[in-house]
Motif scaffolding. Structure first.
Motif, PDB file in Angstrom:
ATOM      1  N   VAL A   1       0.629  -0.965   0.001  1.00 53.15           N
ATOM      2  CA  VAL A   1       0.215   0.023   0.252  1.00 53.15           C
ATOM      3  C   VAL A   1       0.451   1.207  -0.149  1.00 53.15           C
ATOM      4  N   SER A   2       1.935   1.308   0.659  1.00 54.23           N
ATOM      5  CA  SER A   2       2.610   1.998   0.897  1.00 54.23           C
ATOM      6  C   SER A   2       3.249   2.470  -0.842  1.00 54.23           C
TER       7      SER A   2
ATOM      8  N   ILE B   1       2.164   1.743  -3.511  1.00 56.21           N
ATOM      9  CA  ILE B   1       1.884   2.232  -4.554  1.00 56.21           C
ATOM     10  C   ILE B   1       1.107   3.710  -4.543  1.00 56.21           C
ATOM     11  N   SER B   2       1.392   3.438  -3.068  1.00 51.32           N
ATOM     12  CA  SER B   2       1.090   5.768  -2.842  1.00 51.32           C
ATOM     13  C   SER B   2       1.857   6.364  -3.123  1.00 51.32           C
ATOM     14  N   ALA B   3       3.252   5.769  -3.291  1.00 54.21           N
ATOM     15  CA  ALA B   3       3.892   6.834  -3.514  1.00 54.21           C
ATOM     16  C   ALA B   3       4.401   6.955  -4.861  1.00 54.21           C
TER      17      ALA B   3
ATOM     18  N   VAL C   1       1.858   7.121  -6.502  1.00 50.35           N
ATOM     19  CA  VAL C   1       0.436   7.886  -7.046  1.00 50.35           C
ATOM     20  C   VAL C   1       0.946   9.248  -6.895  1.00 50.35           C
ATOM     21  N   LYS C   2       1.173   9.565  -5.634  1.00 54.11           N
ATOM     22  CA  LYS C   2       1.882  10.229  -5.693  1.00 54.11           C
ATOM     23  C   LYS C   2       3.579  11.303  -6.758  1.00 54.11           C
TER      24      LYS C   2
ATOM     25  N   LYS D   1       2.982  10.194  -9.412  1.00 56.49           N
ATOM     26  CA  LYS D   1       2.365  10.090 -11.000  1.00 56.49           C
ATOM     27  C   LYS D   1       2.490   9.373 -11.881  1.00 56.49           C
TER      28      LYS D   1
ATOM     29  N   ILE E   1       1.629   2.783 -12.236  1.00 57.30           N
ATOM     30  CA  ILE E   1       1.882   1.291 -11.137  1.00 57.30           C
ATOM     31  C   ILE E   1       2.293  -0.138 -12.179  1.00 57.30           C
TER      32      ILE E   1
ATOM     33  N   THR F   1      10.424   7.682  -2.951  1.00 63.00           N
ATOM     34  CA  THR F   1      10.156   8.443  -1.353  1.00 63.00           C
ATOM     35  C   THR F   1       9.241   7.250  -1.322  1.00 63.00           C
ATOM     36  N   GLY F   2       8.742   6.942   0.252  1.00 59.23           N
ATOM     37  CA  GLY F   2       8.072   5.949   0.580  1.00 59.23           C
ATOM     38  C   GLY F   2       8.633   5.367   0.901  1.00 59.23           C
TER      39      GLY F   2
END
Length: 139
Positions: A42-43, A45-47, A49-50, A52, A55, A67-68
């Motif tokens: 999850v972390s 994938i969030s990185a 998305v942030k 842009k 994935i 990041t992340g």
């Protein structure tokens, strides 16, 4: 790839179980490893998305994510999948799943990651090479 290895390990488990842990630790330890796996993916994938960027590995990467979890590992999603399979092996108390995980990891490392690293080096050059020099492949 991970699912194939897991499936083979489970089939082998049905024919000839090979437990490797005391029964009282399998559930709590297995679940803990699986939870860590989920948090990590999850972390990661969030990185993405942030940042842009895509994935989906079949689509072009638009940036190097640093990041992340990408601060600590260049492959947190593969690491997460590895932990997920490890967690399932512990939960099921089944050595066959660990045995089948080894060739999966070799295929991921030399078949998948090697190609991705070559692609990223070609696309991003020095930026990716510098990132590789600072962050380990797995941990």
């Amino acid at each position: 790839i991970y699912l194939s290895g897991l499936a083979i390990g489970i089939v082998l488990h049905w024919f000839s179980p090979m437990p490797f842990l005391p029964e009282y630790v399998t559930f709590p330890l297995g679940v803990a490893i699986i939870v860590i796996s989920v948090v990590l993916v999850v972390s990661a994938i969030s990185a993405f998305v942030k940042a842009k960027t895509n994935i989906d590995v079949r689509k072009p990467t638009t940036s190097i994510v640093v990041t992340g979890p990408y601060r600590f590992t260049r492959n947190p999603i593969y690491l997460s999948m590895t932990l997920l399979v490890l967690g399932i092996a512990v939960w099921m108390d089944e050595s066959w799943i660990l045995v089948t995980l080894l060739p999966v990891l070799m295929l991921i490392r030399f078949g998948v990651i090697a190609r991705e690293e070559a692609y990223l080096t070609k696309k991003f050059g020095t930026e990716y090479i510098q990132y590789k020099s600072k962050v380990r492949r797995w941990l």
